[in-house]
Design a protein around this motif. Structure first.
Motif, PDB file in Angstrom:
ATOM      1  N   GLU A  98      32.215  39.134  41.930  1.00 55.56           N
ATOM      2  CA  GLU A  98      32.665  37.960  41.175  1.00 55.56           C
ATOM      3  C   GLU A  98      33.033  38.340  39.744  1.00 55.56           C
ATOM      4  N   ALA A  99      32.330  39.318  39.170  1.00 54.95           N
ATOM      5  CA  ALA A  99      32.692  39.814  37.834  1.00 54.95           C
ATOM      6  C   ALA A  99      34.060  40.486  37.875  1.00 54.95           C
ATOM      7  N   ALA A 100      34.301  41.269  38.914  1.00 58.10           N
ATOM      8  CA  ALA A 100      35.605  41.931  39.061  1.00 58.10           C
ATOM      9  C   ALA A 100      36.707  40.901  39.261  1.00 58.10           C
ATOM     10  N   ARG A 101      36.459  39.911  40.120  1.00 58.29           N
ATOM     11  CA  ARG A 101      37.464  38.874  40.370  1.00 58.29           C
ATOM     12  C   ARG A 101      37.813  38.148  39.069  1.00 58.29           C
ATOM     13  N   HIS A 102      36.793  37.851  38.278  1.00 60.30           N
ATOM     14  CA  HIS A 102      37.031  37.144  37.018  1.00 60.30           C
ATOM     15  C   HIS A 102      37.879  37.993  36.076  1.00 60.30           C
ATOM     16  N   ALA A 103      37.549  39.275  35.950  1.00 59.14           N
ATOM     17  CA  ALA A 103      38.329  40.157  35.071  1.00 59.14           C
ATOM     18  C   ALA A 103      39.787  40.223  35.513  1.00 59.14           C
ATOM     19  N   PHE A 104      40.018  40.296  36.816  1.00 56.43           N
ATOM     20  CA  PHE A 104      41.383  40.356  37.337  1.00 56.43           C
ATOM     21  C   PHE A 104      42.127  39.047  37.064  1.00 56.43           C
ATOM     22  N   LEU A 144      37.144  49.397  36.183  1.00 54.02           N
ATOM     23  CA  LEU A 144      37.316  47.948  36.323  1.00 54.02           C
ATOM     24  C   LEU A 144      38.522  47.459  35.534  1.00 54.02           C
ATOM     25  N   PHE A 145      38.621  47.879  34.278  1.00 49.79           N
ATOM     26  CA  PHE A 145      39.700  47.373  33.429  1.00 49.79           C
ATOM     27  C   PHE A 145      41.052  47.970  33.807  1.00 49.79           C
ATOM     28  N   GLN A 146      41.092  49.243  34.147  1.00 52.57           N
ATOM     29  CA  GLN A 146      42.365  49.832  34.550  1.00 52.57           C
ATOM     30  C   GLN A 146      42.893  49.149  35.812  1.00 52.57           C
ATOM     31  N   ARG A 147      41.995  48.822  36.724  1.00 53.21           N
ATOM     32  CA  ARG A 147      42.405  48.092  37.924  1.00 53.21           C
ATOM     33  C   ARG A 147      42.819  46.665  37.564  1.00 53.21           C
ATOM     34  N   SER A 148      42.175  46.068  36.566  1.00 48.30           N
ATOM     35  CA  SER A 148      42.567  44.728  36.100  1.00 48.30           C
ATOM     36  C   SER A 148      44.002  44.742  35.600  1.00 48.30           C
ATOM     37  N   LYS A 153      49.737  43.483  36.368  1.00 45.17           N
ATOM     38  CA  LYS A 153      51.139  43.909  36.437  1.00 45.17           C
ATOM     39  C   LYS A 153      51.760  43.506  37.771  1.00 45.17           C
ATOM     40  N   GLU A 154      50.992  43.689  38.861  1.00 46.20           N
ATOM     41  CA  GLU A 154      51.512  43.318  40.178  1.00 46.20           C
ATOM     42  C   GLU A 154      51.707  41.814  40.289  1.00 46.20           C
ATOM     43  N   VAL A 155      50.766  41.035  39.745  1.00 46.46           N
ATOM     44  CA  VAL A 155      50.875  39.576  39.779  1.00 46.46           C
ATOM     45  C   VAL A 155      52.134  39.118  39.043  1.00 46.46           C
ATOM     46  N   ARG A 156      52.394  39.689  37.878  1.00 44.59           N
ATOM     47  CA  ARG A 156      53.558  39.266  37.088  1.00 44.59           C
ATOM     48  C   ARG A 156      54.866  39.741  37.708  1.00 44.59           C
ATOM     49  N   THR A 157      54.796  40.857  38.439  1.00 49.22           N
ATOM     50  CA  THR A 157      55.997  41.381  39.083  1.00 49.22           C
ATOM     51  C   THR A 157      56.316  40.640  40.379  1.00 49.22           C
ATOM     52  N   ALA A 158      55.268  40.335  41.151  1.00 49.59           N
ATOM     53  CA  ALA A 158      55.466  39.790  42.496  1.00 49.59           C
ATOM     54  C   ALA A 158      55.467  38.266  42.554  1.00 49.59           C
ATOM     55  N   THR A 159      55.043  37.590  41.471  1.00 52.48           N
ATOM     56  CA  THR A 159      54.996  36.126  41.485  1.00 52.48           C
ATOM     57  C   THR A 159      55.723  35.574  40.259  1.00 52.48           C
ATOM     58  N   GLU A 160      55.853  34.252  40.205  1.00 50.52           N
ATOM     59  CA  GLU A 160      56.465  33.587  39.047  1.00 50.52           C
ATOM     60  C   GLU A 160      55.408  32.853  38.243  1.00 50.52           C
ATOM     61  N   ILE A 161      54.224  33.473  38.137  1.00 50.98           N
ATOM     62  CA  ILE A 161      53.085  32.809  37.513  1.00 50.98           C
ATOM     63  C   ILE A 161      53.356  32.428  36.056  1.00 50.98           C
ATOM     64  N   GLY A 162      54.159  33.234  35.362  1.00 48.12           N
ATOM     65  CA  GLY A 162      54.411  32.936  33.955  1.00 48.12           C
ATOM     66  C   GLY A 162      55.791  32.372  33.678  1.00 48.12           C
TER      67      GLY A 162
END
Length: 423
Positions: A98-104, A144-148, A153-162
């Protein structure tokens, strides 16, 4: 190895409480040293730590052999001068996955007041660099942070979240436009010269106001920012005497105490003959005394007041959120697999050390036999037999120890480890 997070943000704690736990980036090294030193006794001698502190959140990330959430709550409560019970009622504690999920989610902009905003990613990177410089970042938190960052980067590349996010600065411009019919006729003052003020000045400058001024404690830095927008720079000390000149005031400094007081604003209103003033306080802790909001002809907004504006358009991005959560889930699973593997590292190191010791002993014995003139084949035979006997000794001893049930379990384990067929 365990990772854990203690945090409070814009959804769990009011602005004034968040202000008690704001940590300046340039003071992060002694702050992290204080936190890690507090763990130095008992069962937590070595703790990795990083602190993210922004206007909307303060979060502590830690990693150690055993989690110590209660201790972390106690340290932060003492640092902020509040009771642990009060902090607990306005904070969240997360452990391992859950800590990892939150950081991501934070890195990806899913936990921000402005859904999909990108500024938090830069702030997280700054926090990680500060922790690394302070010597507080070990291999677990670094991973943890490097994976975050990779997930973000993948979220911003693959989705229109922003794609349709509204920044705090854009929200401030929108609200100012509701008060003043023509922003082109307004005089705007920015207090501070940091990243948030830079962003706000960029948005307001796009509306081509009559004038722009930057008030900053360091005049040189204020002049550098003002020159980009064709504005003037002024010393912070001159602010009370010149406040009446401005229709719009946007403030965001690292001051621990308010720098624009009630009296100064009252005098400015009197000099303006009560023409309205639009004020935005983006700082945590506050830059503008909260009592100012009660004055007639003053329209004061804090970071929390902007929430309703920036939340507009959320529905348009829910599909992108669902896509982002799938990417984050995969990232969490990958990190937890890595973390669980880290738990076997000490055992692997011990096994390697033991086998190296056996190998060295047999090599020394073989060299002695060769020096005496023993045949090479006989020496190799003896060396290989010696190695296999050493490797099997513990397993064979266990087969003859304990009761029938334990011997059966041991037999199954040994069969799985030693009698595997090569594929």
């Amino acid at each position: 190895m365990s990772v854990w997070t203690l945090g409070l943000n814009h959804t769990t704690a009011p602005l004034d409480l968040r202000g008690r736990f704001a940590f300046a980036l340039d003071q992060m090294a002694p702050t992290l040293q204080s936190l890690r030193s507090s763990f130095a006794t008992g069962r937590h001698p070595q703790v990795e730590a990083a602190i993210i502190s922004t206007c909307n959140r303060t979060e502590i990330y830690c990693a150690a052999e055993h989690a110590a959430l209660d201790h972390t709550v106690g340290w932060l409560a003492e640092n902020g001068g509040v009771a642990p019970a009060l902090l607990r009622s306005h904070s969240y504690t997360l452990h391992d996955d859950e800590a990892a999920r939150h950081a991501f989610r934070v890195a990806s902009g899913l936990d921000s007041m402005v859904l999909g905003e990108a500024q938090i990613l830069g702030q997280m990177k700054d926090a990680v660099r500060a922790a690394e410089t302070a010597g507080a970042l070990g291999s677990t938190l670094n991973q943890l942070f490097q994976r975050s960052f990779a997930v973000a980067k993948e979220v911003r590349t693959a989705t229109e979240i922003g794609a349709h996010s509204i920044s705090m600065a854009a929200a401030a411009v929108r609200l100012a436009g509701q008060l003043f019919e023509d922003l082109h006729q307004t005089r705007v003052l920015f207090v501070g010269a940091g990243e948030m003020i830079d962003l706000a000045a960029t948005h307001f400058a796009a509306k081509d106001p009559k004038s722009i001024a930057i008030a900053n404690r360091t005049l040189e830095r204020g002049e550098k920012l003002a020159s980009r927008f064709g504005g003037e720079a002024m010393r912070l000390a001159d602010l009370p005497n010149r406040l009446a000149e401005f229709d719009i005031v946007v403030s965001c400094t690292a001051s621990t105490l308010p720098i624009i007081g009630l009296g100064a604003v009252e005098r400015a209103l009197k000099a303006r003959k009560h023409r309205p003033m639009f004020m935005v306080d983006l700082a945590v802790p506050r830059d503008i005394e909260p009592e100012v909001k009660a004055l007639e002809d003053i329209y004061l907004y804090t970071v929390d007041d902007l929430a309703q504006v920036v939340q507009q358009g959320q529905a348009n991005r829910q599909a992108a959120v669902a896509q982002a959560e799938v990417i984050i889930d995969a990232g969490v699973q990958s990190f937890m697999h890595w973390l669980r593997q880290r738990g076997t590292v000490p055992l692997i190191q011990q096994l390697n050390a033991q086998t190296d010791e056996w190998r060295a002993a047999e090599m020394a014995r073989a060299r002695k036999l060769l020096a005496k003139g023993e045949p090479v084949d006989a020496v190799l035979e003896a060396m290989s037999r010696g190695l296999t006997q050493k490797m099997l000794h513990g397993a064979l001893a266990e087969l003859h120890a304990g009761d029938a049930t334990s011997r059966e379990q041991t037999a199954q384990t040994i069969s799985r480890l030693f009698l595997r067929k090569e594929r």
